[in-house]
Design a protein around this motif. Structure first.
Motif, mmCIF file in Angstrom:
data_model
loop_
_atom_site.group_PDB
_atom_site.id
_atom_site.type_symbol
_atom_site.label_atom_id
_atom_site.label_comp_id
_atom_site.label_asym_id
_atom_site.label_seq_id
_atom_site.Cartn_x
_atom_site.Cartn_y
_atom_site.Cartn_z
ATOM 1 N N ARG A 139 -11.457 -9.533 -3.833
ATOM 2 C CA ARG A 139 -10.336 -9.390 -5.028
ATOM 3 C C ARG A 139 -9.685 -8.076 -5.004
ATOM 4 N N MET A 140 -9.510 -7.519 -4.155
ATOM 5 C CA MET A 140 -8.739 -6.210 -3.893
ATOM 6 C C MET A 140 -7.336 -6.401 -3.723
ATOM 7 N N ARG A 141 -6.368 -5.349 -3.945
ATOM 8 C CA ARG A 141 -5.103 -5.322 -3.907
ATOM 9 C C ARG A 141 -4.743 -4.710 -2.455
ATOM 10 N N TYR A 142 -4.441 -5.531 -1.411
ATOM 11 C CA TYR A 142 -3.948 -5.106 -0.066
ATOM 12 C C TYR A 142 -2.689 -4.765 0.053
ATOM 13 N N LEU A 143 -2.323 -3.198 0.455
ATOM 14 C CA LEU A 143 -1.015 -3.074 0.663
ATOM 15 C C LEU A 143 -0.643 -2.923 2.200
ATOM 16 N N ALA A 144 0.944 -2.923 2.512
ATOM 17 C CA ALA A 144 1.290 -2.851 3.808
ATOM 18 C C ALA A 144 0.520 -1.762 4.415
ATOM 19 N N PRO A 145 0.665 -1.855 5.854
ATOM 20 C CA PRO A 145 -0.023 -0.779 6.544
ATOM 21 C C PRO A 145 1.075 0.210 6.699
ATOM 22 N N PHE A 146 0.331 1.570 6.932
ATOM 23 C CA PHE A 146 1.236 2.856 7.163
ATOM 24 C C PHE A 146 0.985 3.076 8.645
ATOM 25 N N ALA A 147 2.103 2.911 9.469
ATOM 26 C CA ALA A 147 1.674 3.114 11.009
ATOM 27 C C ALA A 147 2.691 4.063 11.540
ATOM 28 N N LEU A 148 2.021 4.646 13.177
ATOM 29 C CA LEU A 148 2.848 5.393 13.818
ATOM 30 C C LEU A 148 2.574 4.691 15.144
ATOM 31 N N PHE A 149 3.915 4.179 15.423
ATOM 32 C CA PHE A 149 3.982 3.695 16.845
ATOM 33 C C PHE A 149 4.229 4.749 17.931
ATOM 34 N N TRP A 167 2.743 11.107 5.294
ATOM 35 C CA TRP A 167 1.196 10.694 5.169
ATOM 36 C C TRP A 167 0.767 11.232 3.909
ATOM 37 N N ARG A 168 1.184 12.616 3.653
ATOM 38 C CA ARG A 168 0.835 13.318 2.502
ATOM 39 C C ARG A 168 1.516 13.071 1.323
ATOM 40 N N SER A 169 2.620 12.527 1.498
ATOM 41 C CA SER A 169 3.342 12.204 0.005
ATOM 42 C C SER A 169 2.892 10.694 -0.287
ATOM 43 N N LEU A 170 2.729 9.817 0.587
ATOM 44 C CA LEU A 170 1.887 8.785 0.102
ATOM 45 C C LEU A 170 0.827 8.725 -0.354
ATOM 46 N N LEU A 171 -0.156 9.855 0.169
ATOM 47 C CA LEU A 171 -1.507 9.856 -0.584
ATOM 48 C C LEU A 171 -1.421 10.751 -1.923
ATOM 49 N N ALA A 186 4.200 -5.987 -1.232
ATOM 50 C CA ALA A 186 5.194 -7.096 -0.620
ATOM 51 C C ALA A 186 5.757 -6.697 0.713
ATOM 52 N N ALA A 187 5.761 -5.320 1.019
ATOM 53 C CA ALA A 187 6.301 -4.855 2.068
ATOM 54 C C ALA A 187 5.581 -5.524 3.526
ATOM 55 N N LEU A 188 6.397 -4.898 4.633
ATOM 56 C CA LEU A 188 5.874 -4.888 5.895
ATOM 57 C C LEU A 188 5.087 -3.804 6.161
ATOM 58 N N SER A 189 5.813 -2.652 5.645
ATOM 59 C CA SER A 189 4.944 -1.429 6.112
ATOM 60 C C SER A 189 5.370 -0.443 4.782
ATOM 61 N N LEU A 190 4.388 0.597 4.967
ATOM 62 C CA LEU A 190 4.511 1.689 3.614
ATOM 63 C C LEU A 190 5.196 2.639 4.283
ATOM 64 N N ASN A 191 5.683 2.832 5.654
ATOM 65 C CA ASN A 191 6.590 3.719 5.902
ATOM 66 C C ASN A 191 7.908 3.614 5.421
ATOM 67 N N ALA A 195 7.337 9.624 -2.398
ATOM 68 C CA ALA A 195 6.060 10.026 -3.513
ATOM 69 C C ALA A 195 6.476 9.355 -4.874
ATOM 70 N N ALA A 196 7.777 9.320 -5.131
ATOM 71 C CA ALA A 196 8.316 8.711 -6.465
ATOM 72 C C ALA A 196 7.896 7.247 -6.482
ATOM 73 N N GLY A 197 7.595 6.331 -5.409
ATOM 74 C CA GLY A 197 7.192 5.470 -5.407
ATOM 75 C C GLY A 197 8.402 4.258 -5.122
ATOM 76 N N ALA A 198 9.597 4.726 -4.653
ATOM 77 C CA ALA A 198 10.601 3.893 -4.320
ATOM 78 C C ALA A 198 10.153 3.144 -3.040
ATOM 79 N N ALA A 199 10.408 1.960 -2.762
ATOM 80 C CA ALA A 199 9.974 1.356 -1.628
ATOM 81 C C ALA A 199 11.288 0.810 -0.716
ATOM 82 N N LYS A 200 10.976 1.114 0.532
ATOM 83 C CA LYS A 200 12.086 0.616 1.509
ATOM 84 C C LYS A 200 11.303 -0.488 2.532
ATOM 85 N N LEU A 201 11.762 -1.740 2.007
ATOM 86 C CA LEU A 201 11.132 -2.878 2.877
ATOM 87 C C LEU A 201 11.792 -2.765 4.415
ATOM 88 N N GLU A 202 10.922 -2.779 5.406
ATOM 89 C CA GLU A 202 11.424 -2.544 6.756
ATOM 90 C C GLU A 202 10.477 -3.459 7.800
#
Length: 204
Positions: A139-149, A167-171, A186-191, A195-202
């Motif tokens: 019953r947790m809220r899973y977020l998209a992964p934050f990744a370095l390829f 990474w610092r901004s995200l934390l 809802a995103a595929l990635s947290l990248n 820090a303001a919380g604006a999302a970029k779905l990518e």
């Protein structure tokens, strides 16, 4: 949010990205950081201590390299032992209800490999589905992964510094409760999240 970062890397002394990410997290006020391999080199898990840790935090972040589309062995051991029935899930297991979690991952292959058309045949989030379903069960809220390829070439190519800054901004956004959790789920990635919380779905 009270944020807890778990590092799961068996050889942090050889890590060019995970170790600096962990040190960066340790430098942020209000972020709790735990090196699992440092605390449990013999895999003798203190389940009571770990359950207390995650109970006391609102967000749990798993920082690790991607090993065979999964996590290093000690983090899997942590899951097996700590997320007990009656504690994390089940009729009476409500300790983690509503908490936020996500994987901060370093991947060896390039981003193009993590697409339906790429070598791995799926987005990274799809490949990490067992962690998302585990979060759902708890019953947790899973977020998209934050990744370095292409992590093994990141320092050589000069991509590590921008990744650490993001990474610092995200934390900090997570800590300060300014991250758009609905968009992050809802995103595929947290990248790309600011820090303001604006999302970029990518696609990753």
């Amino acid at each position: 949010m009270r944020t807890l970062v778990y590092l799961a890397h068996p050889r942090p002394d050889r890590s060019e990205i995970n170790a600096p990410m962990f040190e960066a997290a340790r430098g942020i006020e209000g972020i709790t950081c735990v090196d699992l391999y440092g605390e449990y080199p013999s895999f003798e898990m203190n389940v009571d201590r770990e359950q207390q840790r995650i109970t006391e935090h609102d967000a749990i972040v798993f920082l690790h390299p991607l090993y065979w589309y999964s996590v290093p062995a000690l983090l899997r051991e942590w899951q097996d032992l700590v997320l007990e029935h009656g504690f994390a899930y089940g009729h009476s297991g409500h300790a983690l209800d509503g908490k936020v979690t996500f994987n901060a991952v370093t991947c060896g292959a390039a981003a193009e490999a993590y697409t339906p058309e790429g070598a791995n045949g799926a987005h990274l989030r799809t490949l990490l589905m067992p962690f998302e379903k585990t979060a759902d069960l708890c019953r947790m809220r899973y977020l998209a992964p934050f990744a370095l390829f292409g992590a093994g070439r990141a320092v050589e190519e000069g991509r590590d510094k921008s990744h650490l800054a993001e990474w610092r901004s995200l934390l900090k956004a997570l800590r300060d409760d300014t991250l758009d959790i609905t968009a992050a789920r809802a995103a595929l990635s947290l990248n790309g999240f600011t820090a303001a919380g604006a999302a970029k779905l990518e696609a990753v």
